[in-house]
Motif scaffolding. Sequence first.
Motif, PDB file in Angstrom:
ATOM      1  N   ALA A  98       0.831  -1.205   0.000  1.00 14.95           N
ATOM      2  CA  ALA A  98       0.000   0.000   0.000  1.00 14.95           C
ATOM      3  C   ALA A  98       0.863   1.252   0.000  1.00 14.95           C
ATOM      4  O   ALA A  98       1.947   1.284   0.590  1.00 14.95           O
ATOM      5  CB  ALA A  98      -0.926  -0.002   1.206  1.00 14.95           C
ATOM      6  N   ALA A  99       0.359   2.296  -0.647  1.00 15.95           N
ATOM      7  CA  ALA A  99       1.138   3.528  -0.763  1.00 15.95           C
ATOM      8  C   ALA A  99       0.296   4.741  -0.391  1.00 15.95           C
ATOM      9  O   ALA A  99      -0.930   4.739  -0.517  1.00 15.95           O
ATOM     10  CB  ALA A  99       1.662   3.688  -2.193  1.00 15.95           C
ATOM     11  N   ALA A 100       0.970   5.768   0.095  1.00 18.17           N
ATOM     12  CA  ALA A 100       0.387   7.095   0.318  1.00 18.17           C
ATOM     13  C   ALA A 100      -0.746   7.088   1.334  1.00 18.17           C
ATOM     14  O   ALA A 100      -1.734   7.791   1.177  1.00 18.17           O
ATOM     15  CB  ALA A 100      -0.091   7.687  -1.009  1.00 18.17           C
ATOM     16  N   ASN A 101      -0.608   6.297   2.382  1.00 19.35           N
ATOM     17  CA  ASN A 101      -1.574   6.307   3.478  1.00 19.35           C
ATOM     18  C   ASN A 101      -1.068   7.174   4.622  1.00 19.35           C
ATOM     19  O   ASN A 101       0.128   7.161   4.939  1.00 19.35           O
ATOM     20  CB  ASN A 101      -1.811   4.885   3.997  1.00 19.35           C
ATOM     21  CG  ASN A 101      -2.524   4.006   2.996  1.00 19.35           C
ATOM     22  OD1 ASN A 101      -3.716   4.146   2.764  1.00 19.35           O
ATOM     23  ND2 ASN A 101      -1.782   3.085   2.386  1.00 19.35           N
ATOM     24  N   THR A 102      -1.983   7.895   5.258  1.00 15.25           N
ATOM     25  CA  THR A 102      -1.663   8.665   6.457  1.00 15.25           C
ATOM     26  C   THR A 102      -2.540   8.131   7.576  1.00 15.25           C
ATOM     27  O   THR A 102      -3.758   8.316   7.569  1.00 15.25           O
ATOM     28  CB  THR A 102      -1.908  10.159   6.249  1.00 15.25           C
ATOM     29  OG1 THR A 102      -1.109  10.624   5.157  1.00 15.25           O
ATOM     30  CG2 THR A 102      -1.537  10.940   7.501  1.00 15.25           C
ATOM     31  N   LEU A 103      -1.941   7.455   8.552  1.00 18.98           N
ATOM     32  CA  LEU A 103      -2.669   6.739   9.590  1.00 18.98           C
ATOM     33  C   LEU A 103      -2.154   7.180  10.951  1.00 18.98           C
ATOM     34  O   LEU A 103      -1.000   6.943  11.293  1.00 18.98           O
ATOM     35  CB  LEU A 103      -2.477   5.227   9.414  1.00 18.98           C
ATOM     36  CG  LEU A 103      -2.686   4.689   7.982  1.00 18.98           C
ATOM     37  CD1 LEU A 103      -2.232   3.244   7.887  1.00 18.98           C
ATOM     38  CD2 LEU A 103      -4.127   4.849   7.552  1.00 18.98           C
ATOM     39  N   ILE A 104      -3.025   7.804  11.726  1.00 21.22           N
ATOM     40  CA  ILE A 104      -2.617   8.348  13.019  1.00 21.22           C
ATOM     41  C   ILE A 104      -3.606   7.886  14.087  1.00 21.22           C
ATOM     42  O   ILE A 104      -4.795   8.182  14.004  1.00 21.22           O
ATOM     43  CB  ILE A 104      -2.559   9.887  12.985  1.00 21.22           C
ATOM     44  CG1 ILE A 104      -1.575  10.361  11.911  1.00 21.22           C
ATOM     45  CG2 ILE A 104      -2.150  10.444  14.344  1.00 21.22           C
ATOM     46  CD1 ILE A 104      -1.544  11.868  11.732  1.00 21.22           C
ATOM     47  N   GLY A 105      -3.108   7.165  15.071  1.00 21.97           N
ATOM     48  CA  GLY A 105      -3.939   6.668  16.152  1.00 21.97           C
ATOM     49  C   GLY A 105      -3.693   5.190  16.391  1.00 21.97           C
ATOM     50  O   GLY A 105      -3.229   4.473  15.509  1.00 21.97           O
ATOM     51  N   THR A 106      -4.002   4.725  17.587  1.00 27.41           N
ATOM     52  CA  THR A 106      -3.836   3.314  17.910  1.00 27.41           C
ATOM     53  C   THR A 106      -4.634   2.450  16.938  1.00 27.41           C
ATOM     54  O   THR A 106      -5.836   2.641  16.778  1.00 27.41           O
ATOM     55  CB  THR A 106      -4.311   3.031  19.347  1.00 27.41           C
ATOM     56  OG1 THR A 106      -3.493   3.763  20.258  1.00 27.41           O
ATOM     57  CG2 THR A 106      -4.228   1.554  19.671  1.00 27.41           C
ATOM     58  N   ARG A 107      -3.964   1.561  16.246  1.00 25.65           N
ATOM     59  CA  ARG A 107      -4.542   0.633  15.264  1.00 25.65           C
ATOM     60  C   ARG A 107      -5.236   1.326  14.099  1.00 25.65           C
ATOM     61  O   ARG A 107      -6.063   0.720  13.411  1.00 25.65           O
ATOM     62  CB  ARG A 107      -5.496  -0.361  15.946  1.00 25.65           C
ATOM     63  CG  ARG A 107      -4.843  -1.265  16.975  1.00 25.65           C
ATOM     64  CD  ARG A 107      -5.819  -2.300  17.521  1.00 25.65           C
ATOM     65  NE  ARG A 107      -6.944  -1.667  18.189  1.00 25.65           N
ATOM     66  CZ  ARG A 107      -6.973  -1.333  19.474  1.00 25.65           C
ATOM     67  NH1 ARG A 107      -5.921  -1.586  20.238  1.00 25.65           N
ATOM     68  NH2 ARG A 107      -8.025  -0.772  20.014  1.00 25.65           N
ATOM     69  N   ALA A 108      -4.928   2.559  13.853  1.00 23.19           N
ATOM     70  CA  ALA A 108      -5.494   3.235  12.680  1.00 23.19           C
ATOM     71  C   ALA A 108      -5.055   2.502  11.415  1.00 23.19           C
ATOM     72  O   ALA A 108      -3.880   2.181  11.250  1.00 23.19           O
ATOM     73  CB  ALA A 108      -5.037   4.688  12.629  1.00 23.19           C
ATOM     74  N   GLY A 109      -6.004   2.221  10.527  1.00 23.77           N
ATOM     75  CA  GLY A 109      -5.669   1.496   9.309  1.00 23.77           C
ATOM     76  C   GLY A 109      -5.066   0.139   9.581  1.00 23.77           C
ATOM     77  O   GLY A 109      -4.218  -0.332   8.823  1.00 23.77           O
ATOM     78  N   PHE A 110      -5.520  -0.524  10.621  1.00 23.19           N
ATOM     79  CA  PHE A 110      -4.897  -1.763  11.092  1.00 23.19           C
ATOM     80  C   PHE A 110      -4.815  -2.824   9.995  1.00 23.19           C
ATOM     81  O   PHE A 110      -3.814  -3.528   9.871  1.00 23.19           O
ATOM     82  CB  PHE A 110      -5.688  -2.299  12.284  1.00 23.19           C
ATOM     83  CG  PHE A 110      -5.150  -3.583  12.861  1.00 23.19           C
ATOM     84  CD1 PHE A 110      -4.190  -3.555  13.850  1.00 23.19           C
ATOM     85  CD2 PHE A 110      -5.618  -4.812  12.419  1.00 23.19           C
ATOM     86  CE1 PHE A 110      -3.688  -4.734  14.382  1.00 23.19           C
ATOM     87  CE2 PHE A 110      -5.123  -5.990  12.944  1.00 23.19           C
ATOM     88  CZ  PHE A 110      -4.156  -5.954  13.932  1.00 23.19           C
ATOM     89  N   SER A 111      -5.876  -2.989   9.182  1.00 25.13           N
ATOM     90  CA  SER A 111      -5.932  -4.079   8.208  1.00 25.13           C
ATOM     91  C   SER A 111      -5.492  -3.671   6.812  1.00 25.13           C
ATOM     92  O   SER A 111      -5.540  -4.484   5.892  1.00 25.13           O
ATOM     93  CB  SER A 111      -7.361  -4.646   8.149  1.00 25.13           C
ATOM     94  OG  SER A 111      -7.771  -5.112   9.413  1.00 25.13           O
ATOM     95  N   THR A 112      -5.095  -2.436   6.646  1.00 24.66           N
ATOM     96  CA  THR A 112      -4.711  -1.970   5.315  1.00 24.66           C
ATOM     97  C   THR A 112      -3.500  -2.753   4.817  1.00 24.66           C
ATOM     98  O   THR A 112      -2.460  -2.761   5.451  1.00 24.66           O
ATOM     99  CB  THR A 112      -4.380  -0.473   5.341  1.00 24.66           C
ATOM    100  OG1 THR A 112      -5.533   0.243   5.791  1.00 24.66           O
ATOM    101  CG2 THR A 112      -4.002   0.022   3.958  1.00 24.66           C
ATOM    102  N   SER A 113      -3.660  -3.393   3.667  1.00 27.39           N
ATOM    103  CA  SER A 113      -2.557  -4.179   3.121  1.00 27.39           C
ATOM    104  C   SER A 113      -2.095  -3.617   1.777  1.00 27.39           C
ATOM    105  O   SER A 113      -0.911  -3.373   1.571  1.00 27.39           O
ATOM    106  CB  SER A 113      -2.954  -5.645   2.969  1.00 27.39           C
ATOM    107  OG  SER A 113      -4.127  -5.766   2.174  1.00 27.39           O
TER     108      SER A 113
END
Length: 246
Positions: A98-113
């Motif tokens: 995965a590219a260009a993700n911005t994930l902030i927080g506990t388990r944010a975007g946890f399943s993003t592959s």
Amino acid sequence: GRPTTPATAANTIRMFDTMTLQVDGNAIINDSDTGTLLVNGTATFANQDIYIQQVRVGRGNNDIQTNVALGEDALGTATSGTQNTAIGHEAGITIKAAAANTLIGTRAGFSTSVGGFNVALGRDALYTNATGTKNVALGTNAGYNSTGVGNVFIGHYAGANCTGTGNVVIGPAPDENGTNTTFAPLVPSGDRQLVIGSGTGYWMRGDINYDLTFPNNVIIGDDLTVNGSLTVNGLVTTLNTNPLDV
């Protein structure tokens, strides 16, 4: 210019001038957690991330130059994905390509592959999103079950049970279940729906045809132009105007 060992501190090495100390292999500084390490110059960790009580600081797994990881297991399995920013415990932990993700927080975007271009801000925001792209989720558990593309979720548990594409859900779901109108749109798996509400009520809903529903009174402060047909189903129609042009 040579290192000396002061008589009062037999285990202290003092370096003078511009001499360099190189340690090959492992090095332990202080023999207990009560000691301190003072660095007055620039500390550079060129080839690996650093860990502070299991909190990762660096680029994440595979040392991809454009990635930023801060948190335990943040970007912990990245293989080729670039331009990802993950901040928080297990944020983006399953990101691979995965590219260009911005994930902030506990388990944010946890399943993003492999899903890219997502923005998740809040604990468990976009938690189950694996392949969905271009989603925006702001709030605790916002878009928790999202699997679609191009959704916008704003609010506590907003769109938490929404799995469609192109939906816009705005407002908090404080009870964190289906009794709240922003927990999911009318058709949780449907596409291009709108919900603006709070708690158990809503101000506006829209469907895939871009038709709008206002459940309560509507006040227009200025001109209203109706280009199509006008149907009035109420019992009383009152026109407080003079003159009236038809």
